[in-house]
Write a protein that holds these residues in place. Structure first.
Motif, short mmCIF file in Angstrom:
data_model
loop_
_atom_site.label_atom_id
_atom_site.label_comp_id
_atom_site.label_asym_id
_atom_site.label_seq_id
_atom_site.Cartn_x
_atom_site.Cartn_y
_atom_site.Cartn_z
N ALA A 36 32.90 39.96 33.73
CA ALA A 36 32.65 40.71 32.50
C ALA A 36 33.34 42.07 32.61
O ALA A 36 33.02 42.85 33.51
N VAL A 37 34.29 42.31 31.73
CA VAL A 37 35.06 43.56 31.80
C VAL A 37 34.33 44.64 31.01
O VAL A 37 34.23 44.58 29.79
N SER A 38 33.83 45.63 31.75
CA SER A 38 32.93 46.61 31.13
C SER A 38 33.57 47.97 30.89
O SER A 38 32.87 48.95 30.61
N LYS A 39 34.88 48.04 30.95
CA LYS A 39 35.54 49.34 30.71
C LYS A 39 35.14 49.90 29.34
O LYS A 39 35.06 49.15 28.37
N TYR A 40 34.91 51.17 29.30
CA TYR A 40 34.50 51.91 28.08
C TYR A 40 33.09 51.56 27.60
O TYR A 40 32.63 52.11 26.60
N GLU A 59 36.08 46.68 36.25
CA GLU A 59 36.33 48.03 35.74
C GLU A 59 37.79 48.39 35.95
O GLU A 59 38.39 48.02 36.95
N ASN A 60 38.34 49.15 35.00
CA ASN A 60 39.75 49.50 35.07
C ASN A 60 40.02 50.83 35.75
O ASN A 60 41.11 51.05 36.27
N TYR A 61 39.03 51.75 35.69
CA TYR A 61 39.27 53.10 36.19
C TYR A 61 38.26 53.43 37.27
O TYR A 61 37.05 53.30 37.06
N ILE A 82 37.92 45.76 40.66
CA ILE A 82 38.81 46.75 40.06
C ILE A 82 40.01 45.99 39.50
O ILE A 82 40.71 45.30 40.22
N ILE A 83 40.21 46.14 38.19
CA ILE A 83 41.25 45.34 37.53
C ILE A 83 42.31 46.19 36.83
O ILE A 83 43.16 45.67 36.14
N GLY A 84 42.22 47.49 37.02
CA GLY A 84 43.23 48.37 36.39
C GLY A 84 44.11 48.99 37.47
O GLY A 84 43.74 49.00 38.64
N GLY A 166 47.13 38.01 36.51
CA GLY A 166 48.15 38.10 35.49
C GLY A 166 47.54 38.54 34.18
O GLY A 166 46.35 38.33 33.93
N MET A 167 48.35 39.19 33.36
CA MET A 167 47.91 39.61 32.02
C MET A 167 48.88 39.06 31.01
O MET A 167 50.08 39.37 31.07
N GLY A 168 48.37 38.26 30.12
CA GLY A 168 49.24 37.65 29.12
C GLY A 168 49.68 38.66 28.08
O GLY A 168 48.99 39.64 27.83
N GLY A 206 43.56 35.23 31.87
CA GLY A 206 42.83 34.85 30.67
C GLY A 206 41.79 35.90 30.30
O GLY A 206 41.06 36.39 31.16
N MET A 207 41.75 36.26 29.02
CA MET A 207 40.85 37.27 28.50
C MET A 207 40.16 36.69 27.26
O MET A 207 40.19 35.48 27.05
N SER A 208 39.55 37.56 26.45
CA SER A 208 38.80 37.06 25.29
C SER A 208 39.61 36.09 24.43
O SER A 208 39.14 35.04 24.02
N GLN A 209 40.86 36.47 24.17
CA GLN A 209 41.67 35.74 23.20
C GLN A 209 42.25 34.42 23.71
O GLN A 209 42.53 33.54 22.94
N ILE A 222 38.37 34.24 34.92
CA ILE A 222 38.77 34.81 33.64
C ILE A 222 38.07 36.16 33.48
O ILE A 222 36.98 36.37 34.01
N ARG A 223 38.71 37.06 32.76
CA ARG A 223 38.19 38.43 32.63
C ARG A 223 37.95 38.70 31.15
O ARG A 223 38.89 38.83 30.38
N VAL A 224 36.68 38.78 30.77
CA VAL A 224 36.34 38.87 29.35
C VAL A 224 35.62 40.18 29.05
O VAL A 224 34.58 40.47 29.64
N GLY A 225 36.20 40.96 28.17
CA GLY A 225 35.60 42.23 27.76
C GLY A 225 35.05 42.16 26.35
O GLY A 225 33.84 42.04 26.12
N THR A 226 35.94 42.19 25.37
CA THR A 226 35.56 42.29 23.97
C THR A 226 34.57 41.22 23.53
O THR A 226 33.60 41.53 22.82
N ASP A 227 34.79 39.99 23.92
CA ASP A 227 33.91 38.92 23.44
C ASP A 227 32.56 38.88 24.14
O ASP A 227 31.70 38.07 23.78
C1 LIG Z 1 40.47 45.06 29.09
C2 LIG Z 1 40.94 44.05 30.06
C3 LIG Z 1 40.48 42.72 30.03
C4 LIG Z 1 39.54 42.21 28.96
O1 LIG Z 1 40.22 42.05 27.77
P1 LIG Z 1 39.46 41.55 26.42
O2 LIG Z 1 40.56 41.17 25.53
O3 LIG Z 1 38.67 42.72 25.94
O4 LIG Z 1 38.61 40.39 26.82
C5 LIG Z 1 40.92 41.86 31.02
N1 LIG Z 1 41.77 42.25 31.98
C6 LIG Z 1 42.24 43.51 32.05
C7 LIG Z 1 43.18 43.88 33.14
C8 LIG Z 1 41.85 44.44 31.09
O5 LIG Z 1 42.34 45.70 31.16
#
Ligand SMILES: *Cc1c(COP(=O)(O)O)cnc(C)c1O
Length: 235
Positions: A36-40, A59-61, A82-84, A166-168, A206-209, A222-227
């Motif tokens: 669960a990506v909890s940044k912000y 967390e990104n920061y 840490i993902i940022g 990876g980030m798509g 993989g993220m929310s989208q 998978i790393r999901v923030g927004t959803d």
């Molecule tokens: C913000 C972020 C996510 C989550 O993205 P969402 O589209 O909000 O699910 C995943 N990975 C990284 C590296 C991010 O910065």
């Protein structure tokens, strides 16, 4: 009422999506970890996700993580990731509640970790590999640079090379993403074999989208923030 417990409802929805995507690609859903990506988002939101069963948070920061960690450290079974992009001068703030660093792109950060990771358990290191070399907004190494970094990481006893992040790119069609993600997966496997690592790499993609596409293409994380948490309220 659905909106009384948005985070709880969102987590249920995400779990269903993971299950459906795993079944669709004949994969074991238990082999796909949700971060669960909890940044912000504040500690209260993280606590709510925790109370609904989640234990892995991204967390990104480092500064932001540090504040939340100080509020939540009594929840000692949380695994932080840490993902940022991490500056080497921030490495000293990390502690052993941090289970992985997924955004490793530079030798200077690796060398700082080699010096400063004095905790009992090695930290899992993910090398961030570029998904789409034409996407200038997203960082990530090419295979040759990643390979050099991996050689170094493998010689550090406190660092455990775990796999790749990876980030798509955004605004791509499903089929374009599939092509990129399949290629990414092959690159990861080739690097893993080249360095004669045992077992299989973690593939954090993989993220929310796009989590369904990532799962179909072999993502293990998978790393999901927004959803889960909604759109952050950045004022
Ligand atoms: C913000 C972020 C996510 C989550 O993205 P969402 O589209 O909000 O699910 C995943 N990975 C990284 C590296 C991010 O910065």
């Amino acid at each position: 009422m659905e909106n009384d417990h948005p985070i709880q409802n969102n987590i249920e929805k995400i779990k269903k999506r993971i299950l459906a995507a795993a079944l669709e690609s004949k994969r074991d859903p238990n082999k796909i970890k949700l971060i669960a990506v909890s940044k912000y988002h504040d500690s209260k939101s993280i606590l709510e996700a925790y109370q609904n069963g989640l234990r892995d948070f991204g967390e990104n920061y480092v500064q932001e993580w540090k504040e939340k960690y100080s509020q939540l450290h009594s929840l000692n079974d949380i695994s932080w990731h840490i993902i940022g992009p991490i500056q080497s001068n921030k490495v000293k703030y990390l502690n052993d509640s941090v289970k992985s660093i997924q955004s490793i792109c530079s030798m200077s950060t690796v060398k700082e970790l080699e010096k400063k990771w004095i905790h009992k358990t090695p930290v899992n290191i993910f090398v961030q590999l570029s998904v789409d070399k034409d996407d200038l907004n997203k960082s990530g190494l090419n295979s040759a640079d990643a390979s050099e970094l991996i050689s170094y990481i493998l010689r550090c006893p406190q660092l455990s090379f775990a796999g790749f992040m990876g980030m798509g790119p955004i605004n791509r069609s499903k089929s374009e993403l599939e092509t990129l993600y399949n290629y990414f997966y092959e690159n990861c496997m080739a690097l893993w074999r080249h360095h004669q690592c045992a077992g299989f790499p973690e593939i954090s993609l993989g993220m929310s989208q796009d989590l369904e596409i990532a799962i179909a293409c072999g993502a293990t994380i998978i790393r999901v923030g927004t959803d889960i948490f909604g759109k952050p309220n950045l004022s």
